[in-house]
Design a protein around this motif. Structure first.
Motif, PDB file in Angstrom:
ATOM      1  N   LYS A   2       0.829  -1.196   0.000  1.00  0.00           N
ATOM      2  CA  LYS A   2       0.000   0.000   0.000  1.00  0.00           C
ATOM      3  C   LYS A   2       0.871   1.257   0.000  1.00  0.00           C
ATOM      4  O   LYS A   2       1.897   1.317   0.662  1.00  0.00           O
ATOM      5  N   LYS A   3       0.413   2.261  -0.748  1.00  0.00           N
ATOM      6  CA  LYS A   3       1.116   3.538  -0.786  1.00  0.00           C
ATOM      7  C   LYS A   3       0.492   4.482   0.239  1.00  0.00           C
ATOM      8  O   LYS A   3      -0.714   4.452   0.477  1.00  0.00           O
ATOM      9  N   SER A   4       1.336   5.330   0.829  1.00  0.00           N
ATOM     10  CA  SER A   4       0.869   6.238   1.881  1.00  0.00           C
ATOM     11  C   SER A   4       0.679   7.652   1.338  1.00  0.00           C
ATOM     12  O   SER A   4       1.416   8.106   0.456  1.00  0.00           O
ATOM     13  N   THR A  19     -10.430  11.040   2.292  1.00  0.00           N
ATOM     14  CA  THR A  19      -9.886   9.902   3.046  1.00  0.00           C
ATOM     15  C   THR A  19     -10.621   8.616   2.694  1.00  0.00           C
ATOM     16  O   THR A  19      -9.999   7.565   2.458  1.00  0.00           O
ATOM     17  N   GLU A  23      -8.825   5.427   0.905  1.00  0.00           N
ATOM     18  CA  GLU A  23      -8.728   4.183   1.677  1.00  0.00           C
ATOM     19  C   GLU A  23      -9.434   3.031   0.971  1.00  0.00           C
ATOM     20  O   GLU A  23      -8.953   1.892   1.003  1.00  0.00           O
ATOM     21  N   PHE A  27      -5.145   2.907  -0.372  1.00  0.00           N
ATOM     22  CA  PHE A  27      -4.112   3.814   0.104  1.00  0.00           C
ATOM     23  C   PHE A  27      -4.184   3.919   1.627  1.00  0.00           C
ATOM     24  O   PHE A  27      -5.265   3.790   2.217  1.00  0.00           O
ATOM     25  N   ILE A  28      -3.042   4.165   2.251  1.00  0.00           N
ATOM     26  CA  ILE A  28      -3.007   4.482   3.685  1.00  0.00           C
ATOM     27  C   ILE A  28      -2.973   6.001   3.798  1.00  0.00           C
ATOM     28  O   ILE A  28      -2.074   6.648   3.248  1.00  0.00           O
ATOM     29  N   PHE A  30      -2.923   9.564   6.015  1.00  0.00           N
ATOM     30  CA  PHE A  30      -2.639  10.272   7.263  1.00  0.00           C
ATOM     31  C   PHE A  30      -3.148  11.703   7.091  1.00  0.00           C
ATOM     32  O   PHE A  30      -2.764  12.385   6.134  1.00  0.00           O
ATOM     33  N   ILE A  45       6.250  10.713   8.536  1.00  0.00           N
ATOM     34  CA  ILE A  45       5.769   9.554   7.774  1.00  0.00           C
ATOM     35  C   ILE A  45       6.639   9.261   6.555  1.00  0.00           C
ATOM     36  O   ILE A  45       6.881   8.112   6.206  1.00  0.00           O
ATOM     37  N   PRO A  47       5.771  10.097   3.189  1.00  0.00           N
ATOM     38  CA  PRO A  47       4.753   9.417   2.380  1.00  0.00           C
ATOM     39  C   PRO A  47       5.149   9.299   0.911  1.00  0.00           C
ATOM     40  O   PRO A  47       6.163   9.850   0.474  1.00  0.00           O
ATOM     41  N   ASN A  48       4.318   8.589   0.153  1.00  0.00           N
ATOM     42  CA  ASN A  48       4.508   8.504  -1.297  1.00  0.00           C
ATOM     43  C   ASN A  48       3.928   9.716  -2.016  1.00  0.00           C
ATOM     44  O   ASN A  48       4.329  10.025  -3.145  1.00  0.00           O
TER      45      ASN A  48
END
Length: 351
Positions: A2-4, A19, A23, A27-28, A30, A45, A47-48
């Motif tokens: 999973k990409k953040s 969100t 999700e 995707f994760i 934040f 984090i 992130p990506n």
């Protein structure tokens, strides 16, 4: 895997909608309710992707972008700006979108439009990283090749000059007749103000050159240089350098790269001196020295505290207090050799 995604959005309803969409698409996410928290979250984090809503908040989108891109860990992380037609009249935003991100999404948008924009940014980021990796490989190739040429062609049969620790190599105002290449030891360059306070402008170690800026522009040295350990070095004259470049034109690339690196380094120093707090200046200098001056990559910094204070541009007593705080916070430790970084990630959060 999973990409953040870090989502910076001050509107609760929009934040929840985005969100949910992301999700459900694996995707994760934040979330941050404001730009300040978003910067902290992104640095934590890594992130990506960062999705940032353009708002009228105190900390605007340009500041968010600049603060995040200052972190070396986040320089390749792509941005997706969420904005309105009204904000497209903002010239700063347009320039940022065109030059840095080339991607924005107008509100309101559909689920399909959001996912398409996200995938587009991630795909472009992967291509950019591959390009940067290729460019870095080319740069490293030329650097190693030109250094070996320099050593093989000119240094093999040249005179070795020896300087003891604390010996002056050249002074500000001296005419510049040579570039200096270090065979062994370490050298610092520095300036002294009218009150006698020293400010270090550079550190150089084995297989590095110094003194080239004044040499290239045919001006007297604008700084002093001193051995900070026993030093052995070579002197390369203008005639020898011209001959070398004539035979190997690609050496110009390395010289330009050195000058560009110095310019960036000096700009960063000036910005830290002008705007940075003592904690930020100290953390930034420690990270820089650990990255550039340490061969093993173990975070050790073998440098006297007085030289470190001069490099940061603060008083010695101020440095001692700041280092004490960093030790208490378990950011650094100290042994007989010098300082050692415990956590670069935690130090980055100080910036």
């Amino acid at each position: 895997m999973k990409k953040s995604v870090v989502l910076i959005e001050d509107d609760k309803k929009t934040r929840e909608q985005i969100t949910e969409i992301l999700e459900l698409s694996n995707f994760i996410v934040f979330v941050a309710e404001n730009e300040k928290n978003g910067v902290v979250l992104a640095k934590t984090i890594i992130p990506n992707l960062i999705i940032c809503s353009v708002s009228k908040a105190k900390l605007n989108h340009l500041e968010v972008f600049e603060m995040i891109k200052q972190s070396s860990h986040l320089q390749d992380v792509p941005f997706l700006f969420l904005t309105t037609k009204h904000n497209l009249n903002n010239k700063d935003l347009i320039n940022l979108i065109q030059v840095e991100t080339n991607q924005y999404l107008l509100k309101p948008f559909s689920k399909a439009q959001l996912l398409e924009a996200v995938e587009s940014r991630l795909k472009k980021s992967i291509n950019t990283q591959l390009l940067n990796k290729t460019k870095s490989s080319i740069e490293n190739y030329w650097k190693s090749r030109n250094t070996s040429i320099l050593i093989e062609k000119f240094l093999k049969n040249k005179t070795i000059y020896r300087y003891k620790k604390d010996a002056t190599i050249y002074c500000q105002g001296n005419l510049s007749h040579h570039i200096f290449y270090i065979k062994k030891g370490e050298v610092k360059t520095y300036k002294v103000n009218e009150l006698g306070k020293e400010f270090i402008t550079g550190y150089f170690k084995k297989n590095e050159c110094f003194g080239y800026s004044s040499f290239i522009i045919h001006e007297p040295h604008f700084e002093n240089s001193k051995a900070i350990s026993n030093v052995q070095l070579y002197k390369i004259s203008k005639k020898e350098l011209v001959e070398l470049i004539a035979n190997y034109p690609t050496l110009l690339y390395e010289i330009i790269n050195l000058l560009a690196h110095d310019l960036i380094h000096l700009k960063e120093q000036l910005l830290r001196l002008a705007y940075g707090s003592v904690r930020r200046k100290t953390a930034a200098t420690l990270l820089q020295l650990a990255n550039e001056f340490n061969k093993k990559g173990d975070g050790e910094i073998n440098m006297s505290k007085i030289n470190l204070a001069h490099s940061i541009g603060i008083e010695y007593e101020t440095l001692i207090r700041t280092l004490h705080d960093f030790k208490e916070e378990k950011l650094i430790t100290e042994n007989e050799k010098g300082l050692k970084l415990i956590s670069e990630k935690k130090l980055l959060k100080v910036l």
